[in-house]
Write a protein that holds these residues in place. Structure first.
Motif, PDB file in Angstrom:
ATOM      1  N   TYR A 100       0.837  -1.203   0.000  1.00  0.00           N
ATOM      2  CA  TYR A 100       0.000   0.000   0.000  1.00  0.00           C
ATOM      3  C   TYR A 100       0.875   1.258   0.000  1.00  0.00           C
ATOM      4  N   LEU A 101       1.896   1.266   0.847  1.00  0.00           N
ATOM      5  CA  LEU A 101       2.790   2.417   0.916  1.00  0.00           C
ATOM      6  C   LEU A 101       3.506   2.657  -0.411  1.00  0.00           C
ATOM      7  N   MET A 102       4.034   1.581  -0.989  1.00  0.00           N
ATOM      8  CA  MET A 102       4.806   1.718  -2.230  1.00  0.00           C
ATOM      9  C   MET A 102       3.919   2.076  -3.420  1.00  0.00           C
ATOM     10  N   SER A 103       2.703   1.593  -3.404  1.00  0.00           N
ATOM     11  CA  SER A 103       1.807   1.870  -4.527  1.00  0.00           C
ATOM     12  C   SER A 103       1.393   3.330  -4.584  1.00  0.00           C
ATOM     13  N   LYS A 104       1.517   4.029  -3.446  1.00  0.00           N
ATOM     14  CA  LYS A 104       1.186   5.456  -3.403  1.00  0.00           C
ATOM     15  C   LYS A 104       2.293   6.313  -4.005  1.00  0.00           C
ATOM     16  N   GLY A 105       3.491   5.723  -4.136  1.00  0.00           N
ATOM     17  CA  GLY A 105       4.581   6.435  -4.787  1.00  0.00           C
ATOM     18  C   GLY A 105       5.166   7.565  -3.983  1.00  0.00           C
ATOM     19  N   SER A 106       4.897   7.601  -2.676  1.00  0.00           N
ATOM     20  CA  SER A 106       5.463   8.640  -1.828  1.00  0.00           C
ATOM     21  C   SER A 106       5.665   8.078  -0.436  1.00  0.00           C
ATOM     22  N   LEU A 107       6.451   8.766   0.365  1.00  0.00           N
ATOM     23  CA  LEU A 107       6.744   8.294   1.711  1.00  0.00           C
ATOM     24  C   LEU A 107       5.607   8.672   2.656  1.00  0.00           C
ATOM     25  N   LEU A 108       4.540   7.931   2.555  1.00  0.00           N
ATOM     26  CA  LEU A 108       3.430   8.130   3.483  1.00  0.00           C
ATOM     27  C   LEU A 108       3.893   7.844   4.906  1.00  0.00           C
ATOM     28  N   THR A 109       3.349   8.549   5.845  1.00  0.00           N
ATOM     29  CA  THR A 109       3.664   8.272   7.236  1.00  0.00           C
ATOM     30  C   THR A 109       3.126   6.892   7.602  1.00  0.00           C
ATOM     31  N   TRP A 110       3.983   6.059   8.175  1.00  0.00           N
ATOM     32  CA  TRP A 110       3.594   4.689   8.520  1.00  0.00           C
ATOM     33  C   TRP A 110       2.359   4.686   9.423  1.00  0.00           C
ATOM     34  N   LEU A 111       2.295   5.636  10.324  1.00  0.00           N
ATOM     35  CA  LEU A 111       1.175   5.672  11.270  1.00  0.00           C
ATOM     36  C   LEU A 111      -0.169   5.852  10.576  1.00  0.00           C
ATOM     37  N   LYS A 112      -0.177   6.561   9.443  1.00  0.00           N
ATOM     38  CA  LYS A 112      -1.435   6.832   8.749  1.00  0.00           C
ATOM     39  C   LYS A 112      -1.964   5.626   7.974  1.00  0.00           C
ATOM     40  N   THR A 113      -1.188   4.563   7.932  1.00  0.00           N
ATOM     41  CA  THR A 113      -1.620   3.379   7.184  1.00  0.00           C
ATOM     42  C   THR A 113      -2.319   2.358   8.067  1.00  0.00           C
ATOM     43  N   HIS A 114      -2.385   2.602   9.354  1.00  0.00           N
ATOM     44  CA  HIS A 114      -2.909   1.612  10.272  1.00  0.00           C
ATOM     45  C   HIS A 114      -4.430   1.627  10.325  1.00  0.00           C
ATOM     46  N   ARG A 115      -5.044   1.287   9.231  1.00  0.00           N
ATOM     47  CA  ARG A 115      -6.502   1.175   9.182  1.00  0.00           C
ATOM     48  C   ARG A 115      -6.915  -0.139   9.836  1.00  0.00           C
ATOM     49  N   LYS A 116      -7.923  -0.078  10.690  1.00  0.00           N
ATOM     50  CA  LYS A 116      -8.296  -1.279  11.433  1.00  0.00           C
ATOM     51  C   LYS A 116      -8.819  -2.359  10.499  1.00  0.00           C
ATOM     52  N   GLN A 117      -8.286  -3.554  10.673  1.00  0.00           N
ATOM     53  CA  GLN A 117      -8.696  -4.704   9.884  1.00  0.00           C
ATOM     54  C   GLN A 117      -9.182  -5.802  10.832  1.00  0.00           C
ATOM     55  N   THR A 118     -10.071  -6.622  10.329  1.00  0.00           N
ATOM     56  CA  THR A 118     -10.476  -7.811  11.067  1.00  0.00           C
ATOM     57  C   THR A 118      -9.457  -8.904  10.793  1.00  0.00           C
ATOM     58  N   ILE A 119      -8.886  -9.445  11.836  1.00  0.00           N
ATOM     59  CA  ILE A 119      -7.866 -10.472  11.658  1.00  0.00           C
ATOM     60  C   ILE A 119      -8.233 -11.717  12.458  1.00  0.00           C
ATOM     61  N   LYS A 120      -7.492 -12.771  12.228  1.00  0.00           N
ATOM     62  CA  LYS A 120      -7.703 -14.014  12.959  1.00  0.00           C
ATOM     63  C   LYS A 120      -7.361 -13.819  14.432  1.00  0.00           C
ATOM     64  N   THR A 121      -7.928 -14.663  15.286  1.00  0.00           N
ATOM     65  CA  THR A 121      -7.570 -14.637  16.706  1.00  0.00           C
ATOM     66  C   THR A 121      -6.273 -15.420  16.904  1.00  0.00           C
ATOM     67  N   LEU A 122      -5.551 -15.091  17.938  1.00  0.00           N
ATOM     68  CA  LEU A 122      -4.296 -15.785  18.207  1.00  0.00           C
ATOM     69  C   LEU A 122      -4.539 -17.278  18.421  1.00  0.00           C
ATOM     70  N   GLU A 123      -5.640 -17.613  19.080  1.00  0.00           N
ATOM     71  CA  GLU A 123      -5.931 -19.017  19.380  1.00  0.00           C
ATOM     72  C   GLU A 123      -6.283 -19.828  18.141  1.00  0.00           C
ATOM     73  N   SER A 124      -6.597 -19.159  17.037  1.00  0.00           N
ATOM     74  CA  SER A 124      -7.028 -19.884  15.834  1.00  0.00           C
ATOM     75  C   SER A 124      -5.864 -20.400  14.989  1.00  0.00           C
ATOM     76  N   PHE A 125      -4.644 -19.977  15.287  1.00  0.00           N
ATOM     77  CA  PHE A 125      -3.506 -20.439  14.496  1.00  0.00           C
ATOM     78  C   PHE A 125      -3.097 -21.844  14.919  1.00  0.00           C
ATOM     79  N   ARG A 126      -2.903 -22.704  13.916  1.00  0.00           N
ATOM     80  CA  ARG A 126      -2.466 -24.067  14.214  1.00  0.00           C
ATOM     81  C   ARG A 126      -0.998 -24.105  14.613  1.00  0.00           C
ATOM     82  N   ASN A 127      -0.217 -23.182  14.062  1.00  0.00           N
ATOM     83  CA  ASN A 127       1.217 -23.178  14.337  1.00  0.00           C
ATOM     84  C   ASN A 127       1.662 -21.797  14.803  1.00  0.00           C
ATOM     85  N   VAL A 128       2.239 -21.753  15.993  1.00  0.00           N
ATOM     86  CA  VAL A 128       2.818 -20.524  16.538  1.00  0.00           C
ATOM     87  C   VAL A 128       4.218 -20.866  17.029  1.00  0.00           C
TER      88      VAL A 128
END
Length: 298
Positions: A100-128
């Motif tokens: 996402y950062l590279m596709s914008k072609g500029s040095l976007l601030t890393w902090l501004k890219t942290h859009r909330k996403q739904t992710i898996k739960t830690l307990e759902s991973f078979r391998n940790v």
């Protein structure tokens, strides 16, 4: 507070600023030699791997190495997130962020890219890592993943208490319950998680990390390690920097000694081959060493 990834990015940029044009070109050329046609990076066996790709894409971002963003998107599209273990899932999510950062072609601030996403739960991973969701390294990867995807650690007090199980009387941490020896990397992982929770208030375990430094400037993985290594050195210097602590010895000469003629960094002086992961550790160590060496002993 900045995320772990943002702190890493800042430190890598600091490492970059320590290098002259010729050195940067030499390092960049080696990194590009590890790049595959699909814009992913190869592992030690020469095969594409999202873990190595996360290291490579972050280095490319910092060093302004141009990648084909269309091919990057195609590379990411072939993965089924549900089939990935925790390490590769976290790497995949960081790769998405970097694309996402590279596709914008500029040095976007890393902090501004942290859009909330739904992710898996830690307990759902078979391998940790270490088959233990509470181990310091697992918790470090999990917290980094949460931050990269705009999520928060909701049970910080429980996490801090759980980590105490892995701490030995000497102050250091291990990744395996019931072990007999603390390690530099497990301690750095635990201290990073605790630091993000406590805003890096001083922790006595930092003294264990400092004691792992050899007079050469490098850090030993354990007290019984035969030689210091670049990975342990990078993680130790980074966490000391986060806590605004100085190492016992200046580390620049040690780091420079691990920069090979190929342009990449090697794990120890007993090794002769590099990869993109160790280029990451080398640049991270350079940046952290520069930040905290003013008070170190020479």
């Amino acid at each position: 507070m900045h995320s772990i990834s943002a702190k890493i990015l800042e430190t890598l940029n600091n490492g970059k600023r320590q290098l002259g044009e010729d050195a940067l070109n030499h390092l960049s050329a080696f990194i590009q030699s590890q790049l595959l046609e699909d814009q992913s990076f190869k592992d030690k066996s020469g095969k594409s791997d999202t873990y190595y790709t996360a290291f490579g894409w972050m280095l490319c971002f910092v060093l302004n190495i141009k990648l084909n963003t269309k091919k990057m998107a195609e590379y990411l599209s072939v993965y089924n997130e549900n089939e990935l273990d925790l390490i590769h899932y976290a790497s995949y999510k960081r790769c998405q962020l970097l694309h996402y950062l590279m596709s914008k072609g500029s040095l976007l601030t890393w902090l501004k890219t942290h859009r909330k996403q739904t992710i898996k739960t830690l307990e759902s991973f078979r391998n940790v890592p270490h088959d233990d969701i509470n181990a310091p390294y697992t918790q470090y990867i999990w917290l980094s993943l949460l931050e990269d995807t705009g999520n928060k650690l909701n049970d910080s007090e429980n996490v801090s208490n759980a980590l105490k199980v892995y701490q030995l009387d000497e102050g250091g941490y291990m990744n395996v319950k019931g072990g007999s020896a603390a390690t530099t990397n497990a301690s750095a992982a635990a201290l990073s998680v605790i630091g993000q929770i406590t805003d890096y208030q001083f922790d006595k375990s930092l003294e264990f990390v400092k004691k792992q430094q050899h007079v050469s400037g490098g850090f030993l993985a354990t007290g019984s390690s035969p030689v210091p290594d670049l990975l342990s050195t990078a993680t130790a210097l980074f966490v000391l920097q986060c806590y605004q602590q100085s190492p016992n010895y200046e580390a620049h000469d040690f780091i420079e000694a691990h920069w090979s003629e190929s342009g990449g960094f090697i794990a120890t002086l007993l090794d002769d081959e590099s990869d993109v992961e160790y280029c990451f550790y080398g640049l991270l160590a350079l940046g952290a060493a520069q930040s905290n060496n003013s008070d170190a002993k020479r």
